[in-house]
Scaffold this active site. Structure first.
Site, mmCIF file in Angstrom:
data_model
loop_
_atom_site.group_PDB
_atom_site.id
_atom_site.type_symbol
_atom_site.label_atom_id
_atom_site.label_comp_id
_atom_site.label_asym_id
_atom_site.label_seq_id
_atom_site.Cartn_x
_atom_site.Cartn_y
_atom_site.Cartn_z
ATOM 1 N N GLU A 266 -15.357 16.954 -39.334
ATOM 2 C CA GLU A 266 -15.207 15.773 -40.202
ATOM 3 C C GLU A 266 -15.743 14.587 -39.412
ATOM 4 O OE1 GLU A 266 -14.099 15.812 -43.280
ATOM 5 O OE2 GLU A 266 -13.042 17.720 -43.459
ATOM 6 N N CYS A 300 -13.736 6.295 -41.950
ATOM 7 C CA CYS A 300 -14.946 7.124 -42.064
ATOM 8 C C CYS A 300 -15.600 6.878 -43.419
ATOM 9 C CB CYS A 300 -14.593 8.587 -41.874
ATOM 10 S SG CYS A 300 -13.214 9.104 -42.892
HETATM 11 P P1 NAD Z 1 -14.533 9.873 -31.108
HETATM 12 O O1 NAD Z 1 -15.657 10.803 -31.412
HETATM 13 O O2 NAD Z 1 -14.708 8.903 -29.998
HETATM 14 O O3 NAD Z 1 -13.206 10.725 -30.766
HETATM 15 C C1 NAD Z 1 -12.659 11.636 -31.659
HETATM 16 C C2 NAD Z 1 -11.806 12.641 -30.908
HETATM 17 O O4 NAD Z 1 -12.662 13.492 -30.141
HETATM 18 C C3 NAD Z 1 -10.825 12.022 -29.894
HETATM 19 O O5 NAD Z 1 -9.594 12.704 -29.962
HETATM 20 C C4 NAD Z 1 -11.515 12.285 -28.585
HETATM 21 O O6 NAD Z 1 -10.621 12.316 -27.486
HETATM 22 C C5 NAD Z 1 -12.093 13.655 -28.854
HETATM 23 N N1 NAD Z 1 -13.108 14.147 -27.918
HETATM 24 C C6 NAD Z 1 -13.944 13.447 -27.114
HETATM 25 N N2 NAD Z 1 -14.687 14.311 -26.387
HETATM 26 C C7 NAD Z 1 -14.332 15.564 -26.754
HETATM 27 C C8 NAD Z 1 -14.725 16.872 -26.366
HETATM 28 N N3 NAD Z 1 -15.648 17.094 -25.411
HETATM 29 N N4 NAD Z 1 -14.139 17.924 -26.966
HETATM 30 C C9 NAD Z 1 -13.201 17.749 -27.915
HETATM 31 N N5 NAD Z 1 -12.775 16.535 -28.307
HETATM 32 C C10 NAD Z 1 -13.331 15.458 -27.739
HETATM 33 O O7 NAD Z 1 -14.177 9.132 -32.474
HETATM 34 P P2 NAD Z 1 -13.234 7.872 -32.711
HETATM 35 O O8 NAD Z 1 -13.881 6.649 -32.162
HETATM 36 O O9 NAD Z 1 -11.844 8.187 -32.324
HETATM 37 O O10 NAD Z 1 -13.273 7.819 -34.324
HETATM 38 C C11 NAD Z 1 -14.309 7.246 -35.046
HETATM 39 C C12 NAD Z 1 -15.279 8.280 -35.581
HETATM 40 O O11 NAD Z 1 -14.591 9.300 -36.286
HETATM 41 C C13 NAD Z 1 -16.228 7.649 -36.594
HETATM 42 O O12 NAD Z 1 -17.504 8.185 -36.422
HETATM 43 C C14 NAD Z 1 -15.625 8.066 -37.919
HETATM 44 O O13 NAD Z 1 -16.522 8.064 -39.001
HETATM 45 C C15 NAD Z 1 -15.142 9.447 -37.597
HETATM 46 N N6 NAD Z 1 -14.118 9.864 -38.539
HETATM 47 C C16 NAD Z 1 -14.458 10.793 -39.469
HETATM 48 C C17 NAD Z 1 -13.534 11.180 -40.420
HETATM 49 C C18 NAD Z 1 -13.885 12.181 -41.475
HETATM 50 O O14 NAD Z 1 -12.968 12.712 -42.099
HETATM 51 N N7 NAD Z 1 -15.148 12.462 -41.737
HETATM 52 C C19 NAD Z 1 -12.240 10.631 -40.409
HETATM 53 C C20 NAD Z 1 -11.925 9.698 -39.422
HETATM 54 C C21 NAD Z 1 -12.880 9.319 -38.487
#
Ligand code: NAD
Length: 510
Positions: A266, A300
């Site tokens: 997502e 998002c």
């Molecule tokens: P992010 O990508 O910085 O982090 C998301 C998660 O990934 C965090 O828990 C982070 O610790 C984890 N992460 C980082 N490196 C990782 C790895 N190597 N392996 C596994 N997990 C890892 O995102 P953010 O800044 O927290 O959120 C914003 C982003 O999320 C935006 O792009 C937004 O559009 C997206 N988002 C999408 C949806 C959806 O349903 N499509 C919903 C909410 C947010």
């Protein structure tokens, strides 16, 4: 000096006590690095959380996996009773949990209450689902045979969540996973560990009250690059449900795919509303405004692009500028606030840099885009930018209140502009013309996972499957038949003929 401050955080009903340990496996653990959690509202500390070490992660995953061996044997409707109690407990704690979400990530209180309501809704949905995990039966081509399919639990679901929906995304996954007979290992965003601990404590209480192993809802707080990668690479994690940015999803996707694990991705959106001259201007303005400003543009599904018919462009633009300039920005706990802070100082920098890039590429800033240090470190004014549809920057998701306006002449041109980005999460058209709305919803229309008519891009309901296409990752969670991703399908052929017969008429000769 801050313009306001919040009352002392009291999480008595959630059972908070310092120090807060970031790991849960039926008991609490966490001897890794300490992390101070700071509220974006005032930049004051809210608490300290310890990360889990790799050794503690191993113990958590092992416990969560073992808990699943017993949990999967519990009849699904009984599992549904646990989810019903989880929903009830969330109802009781709705106010307090919402307050914590606001304190920790800065969305307005009204939005936080909506987020907790979404958790309650998905629990209700999942309770009904616990009696509806249907498999099909099909007629067999062989005499006195029967064909059927049934659905079995998968095992451990690794739930990795983003900061912007710090509690709802966990519940979308957890409520379904639990009725499906899976266990959950949650790695929340390091920006919102308190909300995750609060939810896990609620789940712990509920599971304990039924006498089930609370490790069914486990927690591992830690950096994505270490704890996240342990989840990505461990075959005991049958399904990884990852919510986050596109680059993050690309990394997670490769690692999970490498071991043939199941995936729900997502990822980021770049959502547009087409505002037709045949639509209601007031609806268009409100849909666009809430879509772009809500959660300070950190959803998002936030509206990032407005594609407006040229004949109403000037009127629409001057009206939305007026709305933007009246936006009440400030303390998100205050009922009259429309827009709170961004999540942290880095988000402010990213926002400012994006605006500069838009300028450099020839976009025109119509209003906003200012930092408001008098309110606090993380406050900005929402920004409107007039751009041409080929401005390179609009291909990217800037996770902040930055809204692009552009003109179109024909509906096909508008749809082409809407689809001409790498992401494919949410989209909308405001029109009262049936030919336009049907074209928009047709195969030649929007290429997004969500396509709305006369309502904006954000604010999805849990009843539908949620997710997006292209770089948004293709995953679906929440309602409809999204539950199927949380189970494995098994096809059975049953022979009651007393003889043996092969399919396709193949003869057995001895
Ligand atoms: P992010 O990508 O910085 O982090 C998301 C998660 O990934 C965090 O828990 C982070 O610790 C984890 N992460 C980082 N490196 C990782 C790895 N190597 N392996 C596994 N997990 C890892 O995102 P953010 O800044 O927290 O959120 C914003 C982003 O999320 C935006 O792009 C937004 O559009 C997206 N988002 C999408 C949806 C959806 O349903 N499509 C919903 C909410 C947010």
């Amino acid at each position: 000096m801050h313009a306001f401050s919040y009352p002392q955080l009291t999480m008595d009903t959630l059972g908070f006590a310092q120090p807060l340990l970031g790991g849960f496996m039926g008991s609490w653990a966490g001897s890794g690095k300490r992390q101070q959690v700071v509220s974006p509202i005032t930049s004051e500390p809210l608490g300290t959380v310890t990360n889990v070490t790799p050794a503690e992660f191993e113990a958590i995953l092992a416990r969560c996996h073992n808990a699943g061996l017993a949990w999967r044997m519990v009849p699904a409707p009984k599992r549904g009773e646990v989810v019903k109690a989880l929903g009830d407990e969330l109802r009781l704690n709705k106010d307090e949990l919402a307050r914590l979400v606001t304190l920790e990530m800065g969305k307005t209180r009204r939005e936080s209450l909506g987020e907790v309501q979404e958790m309650i809704d998905i629990c209700d949905f999942a309770v009904g689902l616990s009696r509806q995990l249907y498999g099909l039966t099909m007629p067999s081509e062989r005499r006195q045979h029967r064909l059927q399919e049934q659905w079995h639990p998968l095992g451990v679901v690794g739930v990795i969540t983003a900061f912007n929906f710090p509690v709802a995304v966990w519940s979308w996954n957890t409520a379904l996973a639990l009725v499906c007979g899976d266990t959950v290992l949650w790695k929340p965003s390091s920006k919102t560990p308190l909300s995750a601990i609060a939810c896990t404590k609620i789940a712990e209480r509920v599971l304990n009250s039924f006498g089930f192993d609370p490790a069914i809802c486990s927690l591992a707080i830690g950096r994505g690059s270490d704890i996240g990668d342990l989840i990505n690479t461990d075959p005991r994690v049958a399904l990884v449900s990852y919510t986050g940015s596109v680059p993050g999803g690309r990394h997670v996707g490769k690692l999970v795919q490498e071991r043939f694990g199941r995936l729900i991705l997502e990822l980021g959106g770049n959502n547009a509303i087409i505002v037709s001259e045949k639509g209601d201007l007031e609806i268009a303005l409100r849909a666009a405004y809430f879509g772009a400003i809500g959660t300070s543009g950190q959803r998002c599904t936030s509206t990032r692009r407005l594609i407006v018919h040229e004949s109403i462009y000037e009127t629409f633009t001057s009206r939305i500028i007026e709305m933007y300039q009246k936006t009440k920005i400030g303390d998100p706990l205050n009922e009259s606030t429309i827009m709170g802070p961004l999540v942290d100082a880095q988000a402010v920098t990213t926002f400012m840099e994006a605006i500069q890039t838009v300028r450099n590429q020839g976009g025109r800033i119509l209003c906003g885009g200012d930092h408001l240090p008098d309110l606090g470190e993380c406050y900005v004014t929402p920004c409107l930018a007039e751009v041409s549809p080929d401005l390179p920057m609009i291909q990217e998701e800037t996770f902040a209140p930055l809204l692009y306006l552009m003109k179109y002449r024909t509906i096909s041109e508008a749809i082409a502009i809407q689809n001409n980005v790498p992401q494919g999460l949410s989209s909308a058209i405001i029109t009262n013309n049936m030919l336009e709305s049907e074209l928009f919803l047709s195969v030649a229309g929007s290429d997004c996972g969500i396509a709305n008519v006369n309502t904006g891009t954000s604010g999805a309901e849990i009843g539908g499957a949620f997710g997006g296409e292209k770089e948004t990752g293709g995953g679906r969670e929440s309602g409809s038949d999204a539950w199927k991703t949380y189970m494995r399908r098994q096809t059975n052929a049953l022979n009651f003929s007393g003889d043996i017969e092969l399919a396709q008429g193949i003869q057995l000769e001895f």
